[in-house]
Design a protein around this motif. Structure first.
Motif, PDB file in Angstrom:
ATOM      1  N   ILE A 328       0.840  -1.206   0.000  1.00 47.70           N
ATOM      2  CA  ILE A 328       0.000   0.000   0.000  1.00 47.70           C
ATOM      3  C   ILE A 328       0.868   1.246   0.000  1.00 47.70           C
ATOM      4  O   ILE A 328       0.608   2.228  -0.718  1.00 47.70           O
ATOM      5  N   ALA A 329       1.937   1.220   0.798  1.00 49.13           N
ATOM      6  CA  ALA A 329       2.831   2.385   0.871  1.00 49.13           C
ATOM      7  C   ALA A 329       3.442   2.684  -0.493  1.00 49.13           C
ATOM      8  O   ALA A 329       3.505   3.847  -0.927  1.00 49.13           O
ATOM      9  N   GLU A 330       3.904   1.641  -1.206  1.00 49.13           N
ATOM     10  CA  GLU A 330       4.512   1.872  -2.520  1.00 49.13           C
ATOM     11  C   GLU A 330       3.504   2.442  -3.502  1.00 49.13           C
ATOM     12  O   GLU A 330       3.799   3.386  -4.244  1.00 49.13           O
ATOM     13  N   ALA A 331       2.277   1.884  -3.515  1.00 50.05           N
ATOM     14  CA  ALA A 331       1.269   2.364  -4.464  1.00 50.05           C
ATOM     15  C   ALA A 331       0.894   3.817  -4.178  1.00 50.05           C
ATOM     16  O   ALA A 331       0.779   4.640  -5.111  1.00 50.05           O
ATOM     17  N   VAL A 332       0.700   4.162  -2.912  1.00 50.00           N
ATOM     18  CA  VAL A 332       0.346   5.535  -2.546  1.00 50.00           C
ATOM     19  C   VAL A 332       1.488   6.487  -2.900  1.00 50.00           C
ATOM     20  O   VAL A 332       1.273   7.586  -3.426  1.00 50.00           O
ATOM     21  N   ARG A 333       2.708   6.070  -2.615  1.00 50.82           N
ATOM     22  CA  ARG A 333       3.873   6.920  -2.911  1.00 50.82           C
ATOM     23  C   ARG A 333       3.988   7.186  -4.405  1.00 50.82           C
ATOM     24  O   ARG A 333       4.180   8.331  -4.835  1.00 50.82           O
ATOM     25  N   ALA A 362      -0.154   4.249   4.508  1.00 50.62           N
ATOM     26  CA  ALA A 362      -0.517   5.274   3.538  1.00 50.62           C
ATOM     27  C   ALA A 362      -0.289   6.671   4.095  1.00 50.62           C
ATOM     28  O   ALA A 362       0.179   7.567   3.371  1.00 50.62           O
ATOM     29  N   ARG A 363      -0.585   6.863   5.373  1.00 52.90           N
ATOM     30  CA  ARG A 363      -0.427   8.194   5.966  1.00 52.90           C
ATOM     31  C   ARG A 363       1.034   8.626   6.004  1.00 52.90           C
ATOM     32  O   ARG A 363       1.363   9.799   5.761  1.00 52.90           O
ATOM     33  N   ARG A 364       1.959   7.701   6.296  1.00 55.18           N
ATOM     34  CA  ARG A 364       3.386   8.035   6.321  1.00 55.18           C
ATOM     35  C   ARG A 364       3.854   8.536   4.966  1.00 55.18           C
ATOM     36  O   ARG A 364       4.627   9.498   4.874  1.00 55.18           O
ATOM     37  N   GLU A 365       3.373   7.905   3.898  1.00 49.58           N
ATOM     38  CA  GLU A 365       3.779   8.337   2.564  1.00 49.58           C
ATOM     39  C   GLU A 365       3.216   9.704   2.221  1.00 49.58           C
ATOM     40  O   GLU A 365       3.902  10.537   1.609  1.00 49.58           O
ATOM     41  N   LEU A 366       1.970   9.964   2.606  1.00 49.87           N
ATOM     42  CA  LEU A 366       1.377  11.278   2.338  1.00 49.87           C
ATOM     43  C   LEU A 366       2.095  12.369   3.121  1.00 49.87           C
ATOM     44  O   LEU A 366       2.326  13.479   2.610  1.00 49.87           O
ATOM     45  N   LEU A 367       2.468  12.079   4.368  1.00 47.47           N
ATOM     46  CA  LEU A 367       3.197  13.068   5.170  1.00 47.47           C
ATOM     47  C   LEU A 367       4.562  13.353   4.546  1.00 47.47           C
ATOM     48  O   LEU A 367       5.021  14.509   4.511  1.00 47.47           O
ATOM     49  N   ALA A 368       5.236  12.310   4.048  1.00 47.73           N
ATOM     50  CA  ALA A 368       6.539  12.499   3.423  1.00 47.73           C
ATOM     51  C   ALA A 368       6.443  13.349   2.161  1.00 47.73           C
ATOM     52  O   ALA A 368       7.384  14.081   1.822  1.00 47.73           O
ATOM     53  N   LEU A 369       5.302  13.274   1.487  1.00 45.39           N
ATOM     54  CA  LEU A 369       5.104  14.072   0.270  1.00 45.39           C
ATOM     55  C   LEU A 369       4.522  15.448   0.567  1.00 45.39           C
ATOM     56  O   LEU A 369       4.327  16.253  -0.351  1.00 45.39           O
ATOM     57  N   GLY A 370       4.203  15.719   1.818  1.00 42.09           N
ATOM     58  CA  GLY A 370       3.643  17.015   2.193  1.00 42.09           C
ATOM     59  C   GLY A 370       2.156  17.144   1.920  1.00 42.09           C
ATOM     60  O   GLY A 370       1.611  18.253   1.947  1.00 42.09           O
TER      61      GLY A 370
END
Length: 492
Positions: A328-333, A362-370
């Motif tokens: 999920i993290a890879e797809a969201v990123r 998913a939330r960690r990836e969104l936070l990393a992308l701002g």
């Protein structure tokens, strides 16, 4: 809530002995089958009769096993049951239904009163073309018999020209056998012919019962004279006329609330505490039936409806083994990194299929992308619980809530799209397999072997006993496959 078979059987005992439709629902309250019945009580009880259930095919047995609730809707006639069944199948698209899922429409009768000499035609599509339409009609055979009889009684033409002339008359037999008033010969003015057409329209609307009653009397007279074949023909015609001209409910309003995207969006916004309903929602799902192919899907709903042009699919590249959180993290990123790079529209709500673990990834990836301003939730399949960031307890909405049903439709579409991609990759691998030249291995056996072991390399390492346990592969064939792959081992 789990409901055993005895409870379903008990509920069916209270079904009325009347025509209608019935709906099987699963544990998530999704409609999995829609059926029609002349007698609801007798028809639905057949699913639970020991002799019939043992003889039923696997699809029906599986459907009954997963059913948790059965509901019914009564109608006035069998014809209405057919129409309502078709509408509900188109609305819900149940997984165990085959008929009506191709959006096939019921028959209509069409006439264009703006033509000089209007004709009656049978069609399946109602258009905004100024023509007059009658129907829908459930029985195509009864309708065609009625239209042919109606043309004969009212003297209506069957020829195609807009204004028929003498040249058309030369190639037409209807006038000779007295089935047409022959406006092509000038025997009828436009006004006289139009009165015939209006009388036929009134007949199709069921406003004229005298003709059907006259046929019934002729049927009785023929039977009294012992002319049984003639009486049988008149009886069939009389039944077709009654079936065609009987008023039929069209079910346009009563079931519209079953799918109301705008209302469901408003309920979802209220349940999640959003300031406005989310016009654009994106949902992610993972499909990793085996470690050979791990794929993700992203589907888009706009205004509560699928927007298939925005769908995306991903092959997971950086994850070893079966790890839904990392997938999920890879797809969201990958999705939202591209959104930021290309400057495309951002969604108003992001949904991931899963619980707290998938949501956190998913939330960690969104936070990393701002991207901290986009609402994010997770929908867990087990109890349809909604997980939200910074909320320790999940939100559980009523099953009948339009909000949860909208999320279910979104999640199920993502699941369908991911599985379709996974199956596509598997079919491609099956076509390109080294097993193509293995003696005794058909296309179906090759598919079963690759589904079981995931790859040719794993199949090569498997023992003969492990290969022989695959359905359709006996001991002798397993030894042949093992020898073939041993001899086919890549050099180096």
């Amino acid at each position: 809530m789990s409901v055993d078979r005895s409870e379903l059987e008990k509920a069916v005992r209270d079904f009325p002995q009347a025509p209608g439709v019935y709906l099987f629902r699963d544990r998530l309250d999704r409609v999995i089958y829609v059926g029609k019945a002349r007698n609801l009580h007798k028809r639905v009880a057949q699913y639970f009769h020991p002799s019939r259930s043992s003889a039923a095919n696997r699809k029906i047995r599986a459907m009954v096993d997963v059913a948790r609730r059965i509901e019914f809707h009564t109608v006035r006639s069998e014809a209405e049951a057919i129409l309502l069944e078709g509408k509900l199948i188109k609305d819900y698209r149940p997984r165990y239904n085959v008929s009506f899922r191709d959006d096939k429409r019921f028959l209509l009768v069409k006439t264009n009163l703006r033509e000089p000499f209007p004709r009656f035609q049978i069609t399946r599509l109602r258009k905004e073309d100024g023509c007059r339409y009658f129907g829908p009609f459930a029985s195509s055979g009864a309708l065609r018999t009625t239209i042919n009889w109606m043309k004969k009684i009212f003297g209506l033409r069957s020829c195609a020209p807009l204004v028929p002339g003498e040249r058309d008359y030369k190639h037409c037999l209807d006038r000779i056998i007295k089935n047409c008033c022959a406006p092509c010969l000038g025997t009828q003015t436009q006004e006289e012919y139009r009165r015939r057409v209006e009388a036929a329209c009134a007949f199709l609307e069921g406003k004229s019962r005298e003709m059907a009653e006259e046929i019934r009397k002729k049927m009785e007279e023929a039977a009294a004279r012992l002319e049984f074949e003639r009486a049988a023909d008149l009886r069939n015609l009389w039944e077709d006329l009654r079936q065609t001209t009987r008023p039929v409910k069209r079910f346009l309003r009563a079931y519209e609330p079953a799918l109301s995207p705008s209302r469901d969006l408003e309920e979802l916004a209220a349940a999640l505490g959003l300031t406005t309903p989310p016009p654009v929602m994106e949902c992610f799902d993972i499909s990793n039936i085996s470690t050979l192919h791990k794929v993700a899907s992203m589907v888009v709903f706009e205004q509560g409806k699928p927007a298939r042009g925005g769908y995306r699919r991903y092959r997971i590249r950086t994850v070893a083994g079966q790890d839904d959180f990392a997938s999920i993290a890879e797809a969201v990123r990958r999705r939202y990194r591209r959104v930021l790079t290309e400057g495309t529209r951002r969604p108003d709500l992001i949904v991931v299929d899963g619980g707290a673990g998938q949501l956190s990834s998913a939330r960690r990836e969104l936070l990393a992308l701002g991207l901290t301003d986009i609402p994010l939730i997770g929908l867990a399949k087990e109890n349809e619980e909604i997980y939200r960031p910074d909320q320790p307890l999940p939100l559980q909405l009523p099953k009948e809530s339009g909000a949860i049903r909208l999320l279910q439709r979104l999640r199920d579409e993502a699941h369908r799209f991911a599985n379709a991609y996974h199956q596509l990759l598997l079919r491609q691998r099956v076509r390109e397999s080294r097993l193509d030249d293995c003696p005794g291995i058909s296309r179906n056996r090759k598919r079963l072997l690759l589904q079981t072991f995931g790859s040719v390399d794993r199949l090569r390492k498997a023992s003969v006993d492990e290969i022989a346990r695959v359905k359709g592969i006996g001991r002798k064939l397993a030894e042949s496959v093992s020898r073939y792959l041993a001899d086919d081992r890549p050099s180096g």
